[in-house]
Scaffold this motif. Sequence first.
Motif, PDB file in Angstrom:
ATOM      1  N   THR A  49      -5.304  -8.628  -8.806  1.00 51.59           N
ATOM      2  CA  THR A  49      -4.876  -7.998 -10.052  1.00 51.59           C
ATOM      3  C   THR A  49      -3.467  -7.442  -9.851  1.00 51.59           C
ATOM      4  O   THR A  49      -3.030  -7.232  -8.711  1.00 51.59           O
ATOM      5  N   PRO A  50      -2.745  -7.181 -10.939  1.00 56.91           N
ATOM      6  CA  PRO A  50      -1.434  -6.539 -10.789  1.00 56.91           C
ATOM      7  C   PRO A  50      -1.519  -5.223 -10.002  1.00 56.91           C
ATOM      8  O   PRO A  50      -0.639  -4.927  -9.195  1.00 56.91           O
ATOM      9  N   ALA A  51      -2.588  -4.470 -10.192  1.00 52.57           N
ATOM     10  CA  ALA A  51      -2.744  -3.204  -9.451  1.00 52.57           C
ATOM     11  C   ALA A  51      -2.899  -3.459  -7.956  1.00 52.57           C
ATOM     12  O   ALA A  51      -2.351  -2.714  -7.129  1.00 52.57           O
ATOM     13  N   GLU A  52      -3.648  -4.499  -7.582  1.00 55.98           N
ATOM     14  CA  GLU A  52      -3.819  -4.818  -6.163  1.00 55.98           C
ATOM     15  C   GLU A  52      -2.511  -5.286  -5.532  1.00 55.98           C
ATOM     16  O   GLU A  52      -2.191  -4.908  -4.406  1.00 55.98           O
ATOM     17  N   ILE A  53      -1.744  -6.081  -6.270  1.00 54.91           N
ATOM     18  CA  ILE A  53      -0.447  -6.531  -5.769  1.00 54.91           C
ATOM     19  C   ILE A  53       0.481  -5.336  -5.592  1.00 54.91           C
ATOM     20  O   ILE A  53       1.186  -5.222  -4.583  1.00 54.91           O
ATOM     21  N   THR A  54       0.462  -4.422  -6.555  1.00 56.05           N
ATOM     22  CA  THR A  54       1.289  -3.214  -6.466  1.00 56.05           C
ATOM     23  C   THR A  54       0.885  -2.377  -5.261  1.00 56.05           C
ATOM     24  O   THR A  54       1.745  -1.862  -4.534  1.00 56.05           O
ATOM     25  N   GLU A  55      -0.405  -2.252  -5.017  1.00 51.82           N
ATOM     26  CA  GLU A  55      -0.884  -1.472  -3.870  1.00 51.82           C
ATOM     27  C   GLU A  55      -0.422  -2.079  -2.546  1.00 51.82           C
ATOM     28  O   GLU A  55       0.023  -1.372  -1.645  1.00 51.82           O
ATOM     29  N   LEU A  78       7.008   7.234  -3.400  1.00 53.87           N
ATOM     30  CA  LEU A  78       6.053   6.207  -3.831  1.00 53.87           C
ATOM     31  C   LEU A  78       4.912   6.769  -4.660  1.00 53.87           C
ATOM     32  O   LEU A  78       4.047   6.019  -5.120  1.00 53.87           O
ATOM     33  N   SER A 101       2.951 -17.317  -4.068  1.00 57.75           N
ATOM     34  CA  SER A 101       3.032 -16.332  -5.148  1.00 57.75           C
ATOM     35  C   SER A 101       1.984 -16.607  -6.211  1.00 57.75           C
ATOM     36  O   SER A 101       1.329 -15.687  -6.719  1.00 57.75           O
ATOM     37  N   ARG A 132       6.187  -1.293   1.466  1.00 59.65           N
ATOM     38  CA  ARG A 132       7.347  -0.412   1.287  1.00 59.65           C
ATOM     39  C   ARG A 132       7.233   0.826   2.170  1.00 59.65           C
ATOM     40  O   ARG A 132       8.211   1.238   2.791  1.00 59.65           O
ATOM     41  N   ALA A 157       2.204  -4.038  -2.152  1.00 60.97           N
ATOM     42  CA  ALA A 157       3.652  -3.855  -2.107  1.00 60.97           C
ATOM     43  C   ALA A 157       4.008  -2.435  -1.678  1.00 60.97           C
ATOM     44  O   ALA A 157       4.926  -2.228  -0.876  1.00 60.97           O
ATOM     45  N   ASP A 158       3.281  -1.447  -2.192  1.00 63.45           N
ATOM     46  CA  ASP A 158       3.526  -0.058  -1.803  1.00 63.45           C
ATOM     47  C   ASP A 158       3.251   0.158  -0.321  1.00 63.45           C
ATOM     48  O   ASP A 158       3.981   0.881   0.357  1.00 63.45           O
TER      49      ASP A 158
END
Length: 87
Positions: free
Chosen positions: A32-38, A62, A24, A44, A40-41
């Motif tokens: 970046t937080p945006a890359e981690i979110t992408e 989503l 982690s 999902r 994760a999406d």
Amino acid sequence: MKYPEWLKLVTDTLWRIDTITDLSGVLADLLTPAEITEIADRIRLLKMLQEGKTQRTIAEELAISVTTVSRGNRILQYEDNTISKYL
């Protein structure tokens, strides 16, 4: 450096990580937080496809394009995909 060499560098580095906490931390350091979110999406949406949700429903839930969901669906159609083992 070409793509296969980059992939090897990344996988060799990640393979050496001993704990989920360290993994982690490394991901948080590198992405970046945006890359981690992408990422994760994407995970999902693959899970939602496996659950049998429609591509349109996934796109709406989503807030992503149907084209992006279609790409995920193609990944699951490949017999040699690896991600299905880990969803």
